[in-house]
Scaffold this active site. Structure first.
Site, PDB file in Angstrom:
ATOM      1  N   SER A   1      44.401  51.469 -10.109  1.00  0.00           N
ATOM      2  CA  SER A   1      43.442  51.974 -10.607  1.00  0.00           C
ATOM      3  C   SER A   1      43.175  53.618 -10.233  1.00  0.00           C
ATOM      4  O   SER A   1      43.589  53.798  -8.942  1.00  0.00           O
ATOM      5  CB  SER A   1      42.053  51.171 -10.090  1.00  0.00           C
ATOM      6  OG  SER A   1      40.652  51.891 -10.246  1.00  0.00           O
TER       7      SER A   1
ATOM      8  N   TYR B   1      36.603  46.946  -3.122  1.00  0.00           N
ATOM      9  CA  TYR B   1      37.617  46.727  -4.211  1.00  0.00           C
ATOM     10  C   TYR B   1      38.813  48.008  -4.304  1.00  0.00           C
ATOM     11  O   TYR B   1      39.996  47.655  -4.471  1.00  0.00           O
ATOM     12  CB  TYR B   1      36.782  46.688  -5.491  1.00  0.00           C
ATOM     13  CG  TYR B   1      37.676  46.816  -6.760  1.00  0.00           C
ATOM     14  CD1 TYR B   1      38.324  45.884  -7.215  1.00  0.00           C
ATOM     15  CD2 TYR B   1      37.560  48.287  -7.238  1.00  0.00           C
ATOM     16  CE1 TYR B   1      39.318  46.249  -8.439  1.00  0.00           C
ATOM     17  CE2 TYR B   1      38.347  48.405  -8.458  1.00  0.00           C
ATOM     18  CZ  TYR B   1      39.163  47.355  -9.116  1.00  0.00           C
ATOM     19  OH  TYR B   1      40.163  47.799 -10.137  1.00  0.00           O
TER      20      TYR B   1
ATOM     21  N   LYS C   1      42.965  47.804  -3.651  1.00  0.00           N
ATOM     22  CA  LYS C   1      44.127  48.428  -4.706  1.00  0.00           C
ATOM     23  C   LYS C   1      44.950  49.477  -3.829  1.00  0.00           C
ATOM     24  O   LYS C   1      46.167  49.597  -4.017  1.00  0.00           O
ATOM     25  CB  LYS C   1      43.346  49.419  -5.874  1.00  0.00           C
ATOM     26  CG  LYS C   1      42.659  48.515  -6.741  1.00  0.00           C
ATOM     27  CD  LYS C   1      43.730  47.849  -7.605  1.00  0.00           C
ATOM     28  CE  LYS C   1      42.846  46.537  -8.251  1.00  0.00           C
ATOM     29  NZ  LYS C   1      43.886  45.557  -8.980  1.00  0.00           N
TER      30      LYS C   1
HETATM   31  P1  NAD Z   1      39.701  40.357 -15.647  1.00  0.00           P
HETATM   32  O1  NAD Z   1      38.842  40.031 -14.695  1.00  0.00           O
HETATM   33  O2  NAD Z   1      39.198  40.366 -17.308  1.00  0.00           O
HETATM   34  O3  NAD Z   1      40.990  39.792 -15.676  1.00  0.00           O
HETATM   35  C1  NAD Z   1      41.526  39.562 -14.502  1.00  0.00           C
HETATM   36  C2  NAD Z   1      42.030  37.926 -14.590  1.00  0.00           C
HETATM   37  O4  NAD Z   1      42.609  37.431 -13.337  1.00  0.00           O
HETATM   38  C3  NAD Z   1      41.054  36.972 -14.836  1.00  0.00           C
HETATM   39  O5  NAD Z   1      41.203  36.104 -16.102  1.00  0.00           O
HETATM   40  C4  NAD Z   1      40.933  36.141 -13.731  1.00  0.00           C
HETATM   41  O6  NAD Z   1      40.340  34.670 -13.921  1.00  0.00           O
HETATM   42  C5  NAD Z   1      41.978  36.227 -13.216  1.00  0.00           C
HETATM   43  N1  NAD Z   1      42.164  35.899 -11.726  1.00  0.00           N
HETATM   44  C6  NAD Z   1      41.322  36.447 -10.790  1.00  0.00           C
HETATM   45  N2  NAD Z   1      41.978  36.149  -9.308  1.00  0.00           N
HETATM   46  C7  NAD Z   1      42.924  35.407  -9.748  1.00  0.00           C
HETATM   47  C8  NAD Z   1      43.761  34.490  -8.797  1.00  0.00           C
HETATM   48  N3  NAD Z   1      43.669  34.450  -7.411  1.00  0.00           N
HETATM   49  N4  NAD Z   1      44.595  33.459  -9.425  1.00  0.00           N
HETATM   50  C9  NAD Z   1      44.810  33.543 -10.640  1.00  0.00           C
HETATM   51  N5  NAD Z   1      44.140  34.150 -11.517  1.00  0.00           N
HETATM   52  C10 NAD Z   1      43.027  35.021 -10.991  1.00  0.00           C
HETATM   53  O7  NAD Z   1      40.107  42.087 -15.303  1.00  0.00           O
HETATM   54  P2  NAD Z   1      40.677  43.100 -16.207  1.00  0.00           P
HETATM   55  O8  NAD Z   1      39.980  44.281 -16.595  1.00  0.00           O
HETATM   56  O9  NAD Z   1      41.774  42.438 -17.122  1.00  0.00           O
HETATM   57  O10 NAD Z   1      41.651  43.789 -14.877  1.00  0.00           O
HETATM   58  C11 NAD Z   1      42.971  43.424 -14.620  1.00  0.00           C
HETATM   59  C12 NAD Z   1      43.545  44.260 -13.427  1.00  0.00           C
HETATM   60  O11 NAD Z   1      43.357  45.530 -13.764  1.00  0.00           O
HETATM   61  C13 NAD Z   1      42.475  43.798 -12.404  1.00  0.00           C
HETATM   62  O12 NAD Z   1      43.498  43.827 -11.237  1.00  0.00           O
HETATM   63  C14 NAD Z   1      41.608  45.165 -12.046  1.00  0.00           C
HETATM   64  O13 NAD Z   1      41.313  45.419 -10.875  1.00  0.00           O
HETATM   65  C15 NAD Z   1      42.702  46.002 -12.615  1.00  0.00           C
HETATM   66  N6  NAD Z   1      41.895  47.256 -13.298  1.00  0.00           N
HETATM   67  C16 NAD Z   1      40.720  47.147 -14.176  1.00  0.00           C
HETATM   68  C17 NAD Z   1      40.168  48.199 -14.395  1.00  0.00           C
HETATM   69  C18 NAD Z   1      38.912  48.037 -15.548  1.00  0.00           C
HETATM   70  O14 NAD Z   1      38.275  49.102 -15.775  1.00  0.00           O
HETATM   71  N7  NAD Z   1      39.031  46.741 -16.311  1.00  0.00           N
HETATM   72  C19 NAD Z   1      40.369  49.671 -14.198  1.00  0.00           C
HETATM   73  C20 NAD Z   1      41.557  49.630 -13.131  1.00  0.00           C
HETATM   74  C21 NAD Z   1      42.151  48.741 -12.861  1.00  0.00           C
HETATM   75  N1  UFG Z   2      27.200  54.284 -16.608  1.00  0.00           N
HETATM   76  C1  UFG Z   2      25.728  54.584 -17.143  1.00  0.00           C
HETATM   77  N2  UFG Z   2      24.926  53.372 -17.356  1.00  0.00           N
HETATM   78  C2  UFG Z   2      25.726  52.109 -17.179  1.00  0.00           C
HETATM   79  C3  UFG Z   2      26.913  51.836 -16.711  1.00  0.00           C
HETATM   80  C4  UFG Z   2      27.678  53.059 -16.528  1.00  0.00           C
HETATM   81  O1  UFG Z   2      25.468  55.546 -17.328  1.00  0.00           O
HETATM   82  O2  UFG Z   2      24.938  51.075 -17.494  1.00  0.00           O
HETATM   83  C5  UFG Z   2      27.971  55.569 -16.447  1.00  0.00           C
HETATM   84  C6  UFG Z   2      28.566  55.790 -14.797  1.00  0.00           C
HETATM   85  O3  UFG Z   2      27.408  56.188 -14.180  1.00  0.00           O
HETATM   86  C7  UFG Z   2      29.638  56.351 -15.077  1.00  0.00           C
HETATM   87  C8  UFG Z   2      30.238  55.921 -16.435  1.00  0.00           C
HETATM   88  O4  UFG Z   2      29.104  55.582 -17.225  1.00  0.00           O
HETATM   89  O5  UFG Z   2      29.357  57.768 -15.211  1.00  0.00           O
HETATM   90  C9  UFG Z   2      31.418  55.025 -16.506  1.00  0.00           C
HETATM   91  O6  UFG Z   2      30.925  53.706 -15.466  1.00  0.00           O
HETATM   92  P1  UFG Z   2      31.706  52.289 -15.551  1.00  0.00           P
HETATM   93  O7  UFG Z   2      31.026  51.453 -14.744  1.00  0.00           O
HETATM   94  O8  UFG Z   2      31.916  52.022 -16.786  1.00  0.00           O
HETATM   95  O9  UFG Z   2      33.213  52.717 -14.877  1.00  0.00           O
HETATM   96  P2  UFG Z   2      33.502  53.561 -13.345  1.00  0.00           P
HETATM   97  O10 UFG Z   2      34.050  54.863 -13.668  1.00  0.00           O
HETATM   98  O11 UFG Z   2      32.217  53.774 -12.719  1.00  0.00           O
HETATM   99  O12 UFG Z   2      34.429  52.582 -12.912  1.00  0.00           O
HETATM  100  C10 UFG Z   2      35.417  51.942 -13.876  1.00  0.00           C
HETATM  101  C11 UFG Z   2      35.893  50.528 -13.058  1.00  0.00           C
HETATM  102  C12 UFG Z   2      36.271  50.657 -11.593  1.00  0.00           C
HETATM  103  C13 UFG Z   2      37.405  51.621 -11.647  1.00  0.00           C
HETATM  104  C14 UFG Z   2      37.194  52.849 -12.257  1.00  0.00           C
HETATM  105  C15 UFG Z   2      38.552  53.822 -12.252  1.00  0.00           C
HETATM  106  O13 UFG Z   2      34.947  49.532 -13.237  1.00  0.00           O
HETATM  107  O14 UFG Z   2      36.795  49.373 -11.144  1.00  0.00           O
HETATM  108  O15 UFG Z   2      36.644  52.715 -13.608  1.00  0.00           O
HETATM  109  O16 UFG Z   2      39.401  52.964 -12.947  1.00  0.00           O
HETATM  110  F1  UFG Z   2      37.992  51.694 -10.353  1.00  0.00           F
END
Ligand code: NAD
Ligand code: UFG
Length: 334
Positions: A124, A149, A153
Site C-alpha cells: 500500500s 495496519y 504492510k
Molecule cells: P477486502 O477486505 O475486500 O479483501 C480481503 C479478503 O481477504 C476478504 O475477502 C477476506 O475475507 C479475506 N481474508 C482476510 N483475512 C484472511 C485470512 N486470514 N485467510 C483467508 N482469507 C482472509 O480488501 P481489499 O480492498 O480487496 O484489499 C486486498 C488487499 O489489498 C489487502 O491486503 C489490503 O490491505 C490491500 N490494500 C487495499 C487497499 C484498499 O484501499 N482497498 C489499499 C492498499 C492495499
Molecule cells: N474522506 C472524507 N470523508 C470520508 C472519508 C474520507 O473526507 O467520509 C477523505 C479523507 O480525509 C481523505 C480522502 O477522503 O482525504 C480519502 O480517504 P480514504 O479513507 O478513502 O482513503 P485514505 O487515503 O485515507 O486511505 C486509503 C486506504 C488505506 C491505504 C491508503 C493508501 O483506506 O488502507 O488508502 O493506499 F493505506
C-alpha cells in the site's frame, strides 16, 4: 499451472480473479469470508463464463494450504488476504499482526515446501507515510507508518526482502496500491463494506442512494488546491490488470520488484464529489468537518516504472470510477 489468490473473494481479489481468468490463467481462491461473501464466486463465474476452485478457509491454516498446493499445481501466489481497516487496527493490533503477518509467514513456509517461488504482495501507499514531496517514486524512504495496519504492510515488505536476500531464485512483486475505487462494469462485483464505510467512495455511494444522509469532508484547510485532501484514485479494474502483468513478469525470473500502482493524478475530495454528482445528478450532500486524525494532505504516485517494466498503465478515468461505483451500489449492496 494455476495462480493462487488468497483473499480472492474480496474487493481487489475478485476483480483480479476476473482479469486473470479472462487472460486465460487458471485460478484457485482461498478466502475465509471474514470480509466477503461466498456469492462472489458465482459472480466471477457469471462474468467470465469460466470455472475455478474456491477453498473457504484461513490462510494461516497450513494444513489446508498444503492440501491446496499438493492438489492444484500452483506456480504463483497473489496474496490479497488481510485485514485493512486503519482505525480498527489501532484498537486490535494483535489481530492485525496475527492475521496479516501470520498469513504471510504460513504461506511462505508452505510455498517453500512445494518449491513455489513466485509471489505478488498487496502492499500500500501507506508504507511511504508522509512523503516529503510528490509524486511518490518507489525509491522513496518507507516505514514512517503511523498505525498497526500500515506497519503490517511495511513489516511484510521487509520479510519478503529478507527472503529474497536469503534465496534470490524467488520472484517477488511488491505492489503498492494507491486508492482503489470503482467496480466491474457488470455491477456484479464491487466494494461492499459492512457497517458505516470508512473510505470516501463507499460513503459517497451510500449518500447518493439515500442510505446515508450527508458526507462529512474531513478538513478543508489542507495545503492543497481547494483545501481538501488529495489522493491518487485508481479504478479497481485497472489495478486488477496490473496483477496479470505482474504475474507474467515474475514468470520471467525478475527477482524482487517494487511497483507503484496508481494513475499519477491527484484528485481532491471535492473533485471526487463533483465528478460523482455529475454522474448521479447531484445527490451527494456534503458538509465540511474537522480533519480526520492521521490523514495527510496529499498522496499520489509516479507510476512510470510499472509502465516501463510491466507495460501497464491505468486507463480508466474519474468519471468511469464514479459511474461504476454508483452502478454497483444501486444494483448490489445491502
Ligand atoms: P477486502 O477486505 O475486500 O479483501 C480481503 C479478503 O481477504 C476478504 O475477502 C477476506 O475475507 C479475506 N481474508 C482476510 N483475512 C484472511 C485470512 N486470514 N485467510 C483467508 N482469507 C482472509 O480488501 P481489499 O480492498 O480487496 O484489499 C486486498 C488487499 O489489498 C489487502 O491486503 C489490503 O490491505 C490491500 N490494500 C487495499 C487497499 C484498499 O484501499 N482497498 C489499499 C492498499 C492495499
Ligand atoms: N474522506 C472524507 N470523508 C470520508 C472519508 C474520507 O473526507 O467520509 C477523505 C479523507 O480525509 C481523505 C480522502 O477522503 O482525504 C480519502 O480517504 P480514504 O479513507 O478513502 O482513503 P485514505 O487515503 O485515507 O486511505 C486509503 C486506504 C488505506 C491505504 C491508503 C493508501 O483506506 O488502507 O488508502 O493506499 F493505506
Amino acid at each position: 499451472m494455476s495462480v493462487l489468490l488468497t483473499g480472492g473473494l474480496g474487493y481487489i481479489g475478485s476483480h483480479t480473479a476476473v482479469e486473470m481468468l479472462e487472460a486465460g490463467e487458471e485460478v484457485v481462491i482461498i478466502d475465509n469470508l471474514s470480509n466477503s461473501d461466498k456469492k462472489v464466486t458465482n459472480a466471477i463465474k457469471e462474468i467470465t463464463g469460466k470455472d475455478f476452485k474456491t477453498y473457504i478457509g484461513d490462510v494461516r491454516d497450513e494444513k489446508l494450504l498444503r492440501k491446496i498446493f499438493k492438489k492444484e499445481g500452483i506456480d504463483a501466489v497473489i496474496h490479497f488476504a488481510g485485514l485493512k481497516a486503519v482505525g480498527e487496527s489501532v484498537k486490535k493490533p494483535v489481530e492485525y499482526y496475527d492475521n496479516n503477518i501470520g498469513s504471510t509467514v504460513a504461506l511462505l513456509k508452505v510455498m517453500k515446501e512445494y518449491g513455489v517461488k513466485n509471489f505478488v504482495f498487496s502492499s500500500s501507499a501507506t508504507v511511504y507515510g508522509k512523503a516529503k514531496k510528490m509524486p511518490i517514486y518507489e525509491d522513496f524512504e518507507i516505514g514512517g507508518v503511523t498505525n498497526p495496519y500500515g506497519r503490517t504492510k511495511y513489516f511484510i515488505e521487509e520479510i519478503l526482502k529478507d527472503l529474497y536476500v536469503s534465496d534470490n531464485s524467488y520472484n517477488i512483486a511488491l505492489l503498492r496500491y494507491f486508492n482503489p475505487i470503482g467496480a466491474h462494469d457488470s455491477g456484479l462485483i464491487g466494494e461492499d463494506p459492512n457497517g458505516i464505510p470508512n473510505n470516501l467512495m463507499p460513503y459517497i455511494t451510500r449518500v447518493a442512494t439515500g442510505k446515508l444522509e450527508c458526507l462529512s469532508i474531513f478538513g478543508n484547510d489542507y495545503k492543497t488546491k481547494d483545501g481538501t485532501g488529495v489522493r491518487d484514485y485508481i479504478h479497481v479494474v485497472d489495478l486488477a490488470k496490473g496483477h496479470v502483468k505482474a504475474v507474467k513478469k515474475l514468470r520471467g525470473n525478475c527477482g524482487l520488484k517494487v511497483y507503484n500502482l496508481g494513475t499519477g493524478i491527484g484528485y481532491s475530495v471535492l473533485d471526487i464529489v463533483n465528478a460523482f454528482n455529475d454522474v448521479c445528478g447531484g445527490k451527494v450532500k456534503y458538509k465540511f468537518a474537522p480533519r480526520r486524525a492521521g490523514d495527510i494532505d496529499e498522496c499520489y504516485a509516479n507510476a512510470d516504472l510499472a509502465y516501463k517494466e510491466l507495460g501497464w498503465k491505468a486507463e480508466r478515468d474519474l468519471k468511469d470510477m464514479c459511474r461504476t461505483s454508483y452502478n454497483f451500489e444501486q444494483k448490489h449492496s445491502k
